[in-house]
Design an enzyme around this catalytic site. Sequence first.
Site, PDB file in Angstrom:
ATOM      1  CE  LYS A 171     -55.028  30.344 -50.429  1.00 29.93           C
ATOM      2  NZ  LYS A 171     -55.799  30.868 -49.366  1.00 29.93           N
ATOM      3  CE  LYS A 221     -52.038  30.871 -47.256  1.00 27.13           C
ATOM      4  NZ  LYS A 221     -53.736  31.497 -46.827  1.00 27.13           N
TER       5      LYS A 221
HETATM    6  C1  PBG Z   1     -58.774  31.406 -47.919  1.00 24.87           C
HETATM    7  C2  PBG Z   1     -57.627  30.609 -46.751  1.00 24.87           C
HETATM    8  C3  PBG Z   1     -56.504  29.767 -46.895  1.00 24.87           C
HETATM    9  C4  PBG Z   1     -55.283  29.682 -46.479  1.00 24.87           C
HETATM   10  C5  PBG Z   1     -55.920  30.655 -45.779  1.00 24.87           C
HETATM   11  N1  PBG Z   1     -56.471  31.813 -46.381  1.00 24.87           N
HETATM   12  C6  PBG Z   1     -56.929  27.952 -47.023  1.00 24.87           C
HETATM   13  C7  PBG Z   1     -56.635  27.360 -48.904  1.00 24.87           C
HETATM   14  O1  PBG Z   1     -56.616  28.524 -49.738  1.00 24.87           O
HETATM   15  O2  PBG Z   1     -56.609  26.784 -49.999  1.00 24.87           O
HETATM   16  C8  PBG Z   1     -54.204  28.140 -45.363  1.00 24.87           C
HETATM   17  C9  PBG Z   1     -53.671  29.480 -44.315  1.00 24.87           C
HETATM   18  C10 PBG Z   1     -52.638  28.229 -44.102  1.00 24.87           C
HETATM   19  O3  PBG Z   1     -52.645  26.601 -44.666  1.00 24.87           O
HETATM   20  O4  PBG Z   1     -52.392  28.174 -42.473  1.00 24.87           O
HETATM   21  N2  PBG Z   1     -59.532  31.649 -47.050  1.00 24.87           N
END
Ligand code: PBG
Length: 305
Positions: free
Chosen positions: A178, A230
Site C-alpha cells: 500500500k 493499492k
Molecule cells: C485506511 C484506508 C485508506 C483507504 C482504504 N483503507 C486510506 C489511507 O490509507 O489513507 C483508501 C481507499 C480509497 O482511497 O479508495 N483505512
Amino acid sequence: MVSETSLEARQLVLPLFVREGLDEPKPISSMPGVVQHTRSTLLEAVAEAADLGLGGVMLFGIPEHKDATGSGAIDPSGILNLAITDVVAEVGDALTVMSDLCLDEFTDHGHCGVLTPDGRVDNDRTLAVYAEMARAQAHAGVDMVGPSGMMDGQVAVIRAALDAAEHTDVSILAYSAKYASAFFGPFREAVDSSLQGDRRTYQQDYGNAREGVREALLDVEQGADVVMVKPALPYLDVVRQVRDAVDVPVAAYNVSGEYAMLEAAAAQGWIDREPAILETLTSIRRAGADIVLTYWAAEVARLLR
Ligand code: PBG
C-alpha cells in the site's frame, strides 16, 4: 475465442461506508454516486451486491466520536462491528463479508495507529490494538479481515489473535503493498478523516516496486490468504510482479482518486464513461489481479449481465 482476460462479477468487491448517527445516506461529493450509508441502507446495498453475484463487500465504519486510540474500533457496539453483524445476517454466505481493520477511521488524529507521546505512529502498540480489533470483528461475524494500516508484523499478530480466539476460519486479505498515495484523497472525505500530514512513515514509497513484492512475500509468510496492491492503476507493474511472486490470490484496490478522476472527466463529457470503466477494470485484471476492489462493482456487474 482468443480473449485473454475476463471480467466477472465474482472477481469484484464493493467497498461500502457506513456512518454512525445518519438518518439518510450522505453523498460523498468527491465520489459522485458513492454515499455514506445508514445502517439500514447499507443492508439494501449488500443485498443488491449479493443478487448481482459480486465476490464480496469491504466495510468501512465511521464513528460519531473519534479519539486518540480509536476506541470505537474495538468496542463491540462500535459502528463497524454492529454493521458486520447486520450484514452477515442479511447476506449469509452469499457474499464474502470483509471489514477494514485499521484505526484511521476511528482516531481523532486520523493516523492508522496509536501515537507515541511525540506524535509518531507507534507500530508495536498499534499491533496490540489490531489484535483486539480482529477479535471484535471476528466475534461480530466477519468472513475476512482487511488490515490496511501497513504496520510491520500486522498479519502475524492478527492471525495469532484470531486463532487463539478460535476464529480459525476468519481469513485475512492483507493490504501488503500500500503506497503513500495522493489517490486516496477523496477517501478522506468518505470517512470524515481528520488526518494532518501524511502516512509516509508507514505506507510505501511510490518509487519502490521491489519493496512492494517483499512486503507481499512477508505477508504470505505471516499467514495472509490474499495479498493486495493499492492503489491499482498507478501500480499495475507492482500488481504483475506480486502476481508472479506469490501463490495466493492477488487483489488490487481501484481507489477513490482513480474513481474520482474518471467520473470527473465523464461528467465533463471528456471521456466515454462506461467503456472507460470496463477498460480500467480489465486492465487491472490483465496486470494480474484475481480480485478487484472497486466502487463501480455493482454497476459493472449489472453491465456484464
Ligand atoms: C485506511 C484506508 C485508506 C483507504 C482504504 N483503507 C486510506 C489511507 O490509507 O489513507 C483508501 C481507499 C480509497 O482511497 O479508495 N483505512
